[in-house]
Design a protein around this motif. Structure first.
Motif, short mmCIF file in Angstrom:
data_model
loop_
_atom_site.label_atom_id
_atom_site.label_comp_id
_atom_site.label_asym_id
_atom_site.label_seq_id
_atom_site.Cartn_x
_atom_site.Cartn_y
_atom_site.Cartn_z
N PHE A 55 -38.04 -12.26 23.51
CA PHE A 55 -37.84 -13.70 23.56
C PHE A 55 -36.95 -14.07 24.73
O PHE A 55 -36.25 -13.23 25.30
CB PHE A 55 -37.24 -14.22 22.25
CG PHE A 55 -35.95 -13.56 21.83
CD1 PHE A 55 -34.73 -14.10 22.20
CD2 PHE A 55 -35.95 -12.40 21.07
CE1 PHE A 55 -33.53 -13.51 21.82
CE2 PHE A 55 -34.76 -11.79 20.69
CZ PHE A 55 -33.55 -12.35 21.06
N GLU A 57 -33.84 -16.57 26.13
CA GLU A 57 -32.66 -17.25 25.62
C GLU A 57 -32.24 -18.35 26.58
O GLU A 57 -32.25 -18.16 27.80
CB GLU A 57 -31.51 -16.27 25.45
CG GLU A 57 -31.61 -15.39 24.23
CD GLU A 57 -30.36 -14.56 24.03
OE1 GLU A 57 -29.64 -14.78 23.04
OE2 GLU A 57 -30.10 -13.68 24.87
N GLU A 64 -33.38 -19.63 21.22
CA GLU A 64 -34.36 -18.61 21.52
C GLU A 64 -35.76 -19.20 21.61
O GLU A 64 -36.11 -20.11 20.85
CB GLU A 64 -34.35 -17.52 20.44
CG GLU A 64 -33.01 -16.82 20.29
CD GLU A 64 -33.01 -15.83 19.14
OE1 GLU A 64 -34.06 -15.70 18.47
OE2 GLU A 64 -31.99 -15.18 18.91
N THR A 92 -34.93 -11.05 26.47
CA THR A 92 -34.12 -10.27 25.54
C THR A 92 -35.07 -9.52 24.60
O THR A 92 -36.09 -10.07 24.18
CB THR A 92 -33.19 -11.18 24.72
OG1 THR A 92 -32.28 -11.83 25.63
CG2 THR A 92 -32.39 -10.40 23.70
N GLU A 176 -36.92 -20.56 17.53
CA GLU A 176 -37.99 -19.94 18.29
C GLU A 176 -39.02 -20.95 18.78
O GLU A 176 -39.76 -20.68 19.73
CB GLU A 176 -38.66 -18.85 17.46
CG GLU A 176 -37.69 -17.71 17.16
CD GLU A 176 -38.35 -16.49 16.55
OE1 GLU A 176 -39.55 -16.58 16.20
OE2 GLU A 176 -37.68 -15.46 16.43
#
Length: 209
Positions: A55, A57, A64, A92, A176
């Protein structure tokens, strides 16, 4: 390595021998950070067991943006084309479940690209798969409303995890999808009222998605 030959069956024997000699198998716990944005990429990984999440950041608030999962047999595309300059990661990487990984220093993968056609095809196939996944994600972000994006997100997670029950909170989903917990809570309630999901104490059960 012998226990995972079914995942690596497309690689020739010479490459498998080098993987065994140059790489190492590590065990990681759910939630363990494997690589953070900005860190130099020193190894490439192939997932042998479990799930790994990639993901982006936000630099501003740490929110995220989910990109995709790595499942058993998958490699990390970003690390496959790194060289001895150890370029900084733009994503990440975190273990989503307990997992076992084959970890290989990137300097060896340079050699593999030149000398093993099966590794070359694996890298190209990995990039094609991730490119298509990201295009699908971008389409939903650019052209779909949040309710459609939420349904897509839930279906995708269900397919990857192989389960209709997802241990996800509204806060996780909001992070997300780059939304707010309040918006996701409202949309989840609408999905429940429509009979598409069942809201559980510690997650969500998909019914008609």
């Amino acid at each position: 390595m012998e226990n995972y030959r079914h995942l690596l069956r497309d690689f020739e024997e010479g490459l498998l021998t080098e993987m065994k000699e140059k790489g190492r198998i590590i065990e990681v716990k759910a939630g363990q950070m494997l690589l953070q944005s900005g860190q130099p990429i020193r190894n490439t990984i192939i997932v042998l067991e479990g799930l790994v999440k990639l993901f982006r950041e936000s630099d501003e608030d740490g929110s995220e943006f989910f990109m995709y999962y790595l499942q058993p047999g998958d490699g990390c595309a970003l690390s496959m084309i790194c060289d001895r300059t150890f370029r900084a990661s733009s994503v990440t990487v975190r273990a989503d479940t307990n997992a076992k990984l084959l970890v290989v220093p990137v300097e060896y993968t340079e050699h593999w690209m030149r000398n093993y056609r099966t590794w070359y095809h694996f890298v190209v196939g990995t990039y094609r798969k991730r490119y298509e996944e990201l295009l699908e994600t971008i389409d939903h972000i650019a052209f779909q409303n949040m309710d459609v994006r939420l349904e897509f997100y839930l279906r995708r997670h269900s397919q990857v995890l192989g389960s209709k029950v997802l241990e996800l909170t509204n806060t996780q989903i909001a992070q997300e999808l780059n939304s707010s917990r309040e918006v996701i809570s409202r949309l989840m309630k609408k999905l429940a009222e429509a009979g598409k999901v069942r809201l559980l104490k510690n997650g969500i059960e998909l019914l008609k998605l």
